[in-house]
Scaffold this motif. Structure first.
Motif, PDB file in Angstrom:
ATOM      1  N   ALA A 528      -3.494  -1.304   1.896  1.00  0.00           N
ATOM      2  CA  ALA A 528      -2.407  -2.232   2.207  1.00  0.00           C
ATOM      3  C   ALA A 528      -2.830  -3.300   3.223  1.00  0.00           C
ATOM      4  O   ALA A 528      -2.404  -4.447   3.142  1.00  0.00           O
ATOM      5  CB  ALA A 528      -1.196  -1.457   2.720  1.00  0.00           C
ATOM      6  N   THR A 555       7.742   2.039   3.122  1.00  0.00           N
ATOM      7  CA  THR A 555       7.869   0.581   3.301  1.00  0.00           C
ATOM      8  C   THR A 555       6.723   0.070   4.170  1.00  0.00           C
ATOM      9  O   THR A 555       6.486   0.597   5.277  1.00  0.00           O
ATOM     10  CB  THR A 555       9.216   0.234   3.946  1.00  0.00           C
ATOM     11  N   GLU A 560       0.666  -7.398  -1.502  1.00  0.00           N
ATOM     12  CA  GLU A 560       1.514  -6.951  -2.609  1.00  0.00           C
ATOM     13  C   GLU A 560       0.692  -6.123  -3.584  1.00  0.00           C
ATOM     14  O   GLU A 560      -0.397  -6.529  -4.021  1.00  0.00           O
ATOM     15  CB  GLU A 560       2.116  -8.162  -3.327  1.00  0.00           C
ATOM     16  N   ASP A 562       1.695  -3.321  -6.892  1.00  0.00           N
ATOM     17  CA  ASP A 562       2.637  -2.523  -7.690  1.00  0.00           C
ATOM     18  C   ASP A 562       1.863  -1.387  -8.366  1.00  0.00           C
ATOM     19  O   ASP A 562       1.141  -1.611  -9.342  1.00  0.00           O
ATOM     20  CB  ASP A 562       3.308  -3.399  -8.765  1.00  0.00           C
ATOM     21  N   TYR A 595       9.236   0.755  -7.704  1.00  0.00           N
ATOM     22  CA  TYR A 595       8.586  -0.177  -6.759  1.00  0.00           C
ATOM     23  C   TYR A 595       9.319  -1.513  -6.812  1.00  0.00           C
ATOM     24  O   TYR A 595       9.766  -1.947  -7.884  1.00  0.00           O
ATOM     25  CB  TYR A 595       7.122  -0.381  -7.133  1.00  0.00           C
ATOM     26  N   ARG A 597       9.297  -5.564  -4.417  1.00  0.00           N
ATOM     27  CA  ARG A 597       8.768  -6.399  -3.316  1.00  0.00           C
ATOM     28  C   ARG A 597       9.935  -7.217  -2.794  1.00  0.00           C
ATOM     29  O   ARG A 597      10.596  -7.936  -3.565  1.00  0.00           O
ATOM     30  CB  ARG A 597       7.663  -7.325  -3.824  1.00  0.00           C
ATOM     31  N   ARG A 601       7.706  -7.317   1.898  1.00  0.00           N
ATOM     32  CA  ARG A 601       7.377  -5.903   2.110  1.00  0.00           C
ATOM     33  C   ARG A 601       7.267  -5.197   0.763  1.00  0.00           C
ATOM     34  O   ARG A 601       7.986  -5.496  -0.185  1.00  0.00           O
ATOM     35  CB  ARG A 601       8.438  -5.221   2.960  1.00  0.00           C
ATOM     36  N   ASN A 602       6.338  -4.208   0.704  1.00  0.00           N
ATOM     37  CA  ASN A 602       6.226  -3.306  -0.440  1.00  0.00           C
ATOM     38  C   ASN A 602       7.177  -2.125  -0.201  1.00  0.00           C
ATOM     39  O   ASN A 602       7.099  -1.449   0.826  1.00  0.00           O
ATOM     40  CB  ASN A 602       4.797  -2.775  -0.599  1.00  0.00           C
TER      41      ASN A 602
END
Length: 610
Positions: A528, A555, A560, A562, A595, A597, A601-602
């Motif tokens: 990340a 979080t 980004e 996925d 998931y 965005r 934030r992820n």
């Protein structure tokens, strides 16, 4: 002025007293009704008592009468069977005598038999000869016929001893002639084709004496049964059939004369259900009990069962029956219900006449009922007053104690805990304790937050702290924020496990959630933040009712990514941490994975039902 409210104890006592008054009122009404019923039915009680005793005795006597009736019919049937057996024994003697004639013809005097004619009927005891037809020359059978003519020596005594029962005695030889004695007018002619007669065709294939079906003599119009048996020559070959014709009316005479009671009568039935003997029956027109027009139709199935017993028709009249084994017949008797029940009715009447004491019994019962009602009135009233006090105190005591605990907590004593029992009040006490625990913890968190607030800098830290307090206050879930580093994975796992244990999750499911947490935290820690630094927030909450689900949200504000769009492949022991193999394990073990965005934030969420 505010009206003073009644206490719970007072309400319980009032309810008990009102119930008592209502119960007493109902009891008074029942008492009066009972007296009226007892008084109005005193005579009926007396009659019922006598009727009950009489009915019991009547049933017992009736059962004995039924058994006695069946026994009588069995005795008559056995007597008839013995009579038929006597004729079968005669026939065995005749065939034995014929066998001896064939074995030693020289030891017997040849008897010159005349050809039958109308004059032959004048002498029932003299044998005469009848040829089958013109194809049988008299000279070809004369020698054998004259030899068998010696049977008159054994035939004549039987016919004389059973005069009126035996119609005729005769034989049908295999060589085509008949020798007969008696009143069988079918043979009073020179020629008679007997090969197709039932007595010959049936007797030929028999192994011993048999009885034919009942038939009507064409001359005398009498019902006759033939007892037939084969006999052999000296070589053991079939030589002919020996027969005795017996009048059914003579066989049934003892049965028809049986004293079974007024209106009762016995009747004899063959295997097909045809009545072959009964008082005043039509000789030419037989009746079958299987026909709906027959009075015994309803009892036909039982009578033809081949067993002894007794049954009744729809009118209550009795039919007793017993088999006659040697012939396949059944002896039955019709007996009106009044005849069978007469002894029972006599005993019932005698008992009814001796039940005059029932009125005294009824008066005594009325007196006892009054005494019981008075005692019940006093006892119930006293019991309700005493029990209402005790029960009201016992029921309200835990509530009063709980009220005292609530007052203490309301006064600020958060260390106070209510004592919980195993009933609904105990559930209320446990709920109060849970609320007190939450208030105490919430108070502690506020104090902690107040101390922590002075050391925070920046609006983001303040927002995170406010969100943490919001979650604690609303009960929406718990969360923890950690540095996105691999060494913090155990802390995240411990945070989730503590809440799973509290929610009652099983160890096997906790292990799956631990694996998923480890994989996802590793991905965030390793990928990340390529340049290092920053944090990840792990949020836990339980959703659902009976089927609860653990919801865990990760979080981070990293690049980004996925994980659901990455190509999946099975993980192996050599797969590096964070590749799609780990994501494959998470997706296979969790019930759902999503998931999105948002705001840079992820936000990755997994769910597992437990």
């Amino acid at each position: 002025m505010e009206k003073k409210r009644a206490s719970l104890q007072q309400k319980i006592r009032r309810a008990a007293l009102f119930s008592c008054i209502g119960g007493i009122a109902i009891m008074d009404i029942l008492w009066l009704v009972s007296l009226f019923i007892l008084q109005s039915t005193s005579v009926a009680d007396s009659e019922n008592l006598g009727m009950s005793a009489a009915q019991s005795c009547k049933n017992a006597v009736l059962a004995q009468s039924e058994q006695a009736l069946v026994k009588d019919i069995q005795n008559y049937a056995e007597g008839l069977d013995d009579r038929l057996g006597e004729f079968a024994d005669y026939l065995n003697d005749f065939t034995y005598y014929a066998q001896k004639l064939y074995e030693a013809p020289g030891s017997f005097v040849s008897s010159q038999l005349p050809l039958a004619n109308a004059a032959s009927a004048l002498d029932n005891y003299s044998p005469h000869l009848t040829l089958r037809d013109l194809t049988v020359p008299l000279n070809s059978v004369r020698s054998e016929a004259n030899l068998l003519g010696n049977l008159k020596h054994v035939w004549e005594p039987v016919m004389k001893n059973h005069n009126g029962a035996v119609l005729s005695v005769y034989l049908g030889a295999a060589n085509g002639f008949i020798i007969s004695c008696g009143a069988q007018r079918s043979f009073m002619q020179p020629y008679y084709n007997f090969y197709e007669c039932p007595w010959y065709s049936t007797g030929k294939d028999a192994s011993g004496p048999i009885f034919t079906d009942i038939y009507i003599d064409s001359y005398d119009k009498e019902r006759v049964v033939t007892c037939a048996s084969p006999f052999n020559n000296k070589n053991g070959d079939f030589a002919g059939v020996m027969c005795i014709d017996i009048l059914v009316s003579d066989l049934a005479k003892p049965i028809e004369e049986a004293k079974l009671g007024d209106g009762a009568h016995a009747f004899l039935i063959d295997s097909s259900g045809e009545i072959i003997a009964s008082p005043n029956m039509d000789k030419e027109k037989a009746e079958n009990i299987g026909d709906s027009s027959c009075a015994a139709h309803e009892a036909a199935q039982s009578i033809l069962s081949g067993e002894a017993g007794i049954t009744t028709d729809s009118s209550g009249n009795y039919y007793a029956y017993a088999p006659v084994p040697s012939s396949g017949w059944t002896l039955a008797a019709y007996v009106p219900s009044s005849v069978v029940a007469a002894p029972a009715e006599a005993i019932g009447l005698d008992i009814s006449e001796k039940t005059g004491f029932a009125d005294n019994v009824t008066n005594r019962n009325i007196f006892l009922a009054v005494c019981v009602m008075i005692f019940a009135f006093i006892a119930v009233t006293a019991a309700v007053i005493i029990l209402s006090r005790r029960i009201s105190r016992r029921l309200t005591a835990p509530l009063l104690e709980l009220k005292e605990d609530v007052d203490k907590i309301r006064g600020g004593d958060l260390s106070c805990r209510a004592e919980a029992s195993n009933d609904e009040i105990g559930e209320l006490a446990r709920s109060l304790n849970d609320i007190t625990d939450s208030i105490e913890k919430f108070t502690s968190d506020i104090n902690y937050a107040a101390d922590k607030k002075s050391g925070l800098s920046g609006s983001d830290e303040l927002s995170a702290l406010c969100l943490e307090f919001k979650n604690k206050m609303t009960g929406e879930g718990d969360e923890i924020t950690l540095a996105a580093k691999a060494e913090n994975i155990p802390e995240a796992t411990e945070f989730i496990n503590a809440r799973l244990k509290k929610a009652g999750c099983k160890k096997k499911l906790m292990a799956l959630i631990d694996m998923a947490t480890d994989e996802l935290m590793s991905n965030i820690a390793n990928y990340a933040y390529p340049e290092g630094g920053d944090s990840v927030t792990v949020r836990f909450r339980v959703i659902g009712g009976y089927k609860r689900t653990a919801e865990i949200t990760f979080t981070d504000s990293g690049i980004e990514f996925d994980p659901l769009s990455a190509p999946l492949r099975r993980a192996s022991n050599k797969s590096p941490v964070g590749d799609s193999g780990g994501i494959y394990r998470v997706r296979k073990s969790m019930d759902s994975m999503s998931y999105r965005r948002a705001e840079g934030r992820n936000i990755l969420k997994i769910e597992k039902r437990f």
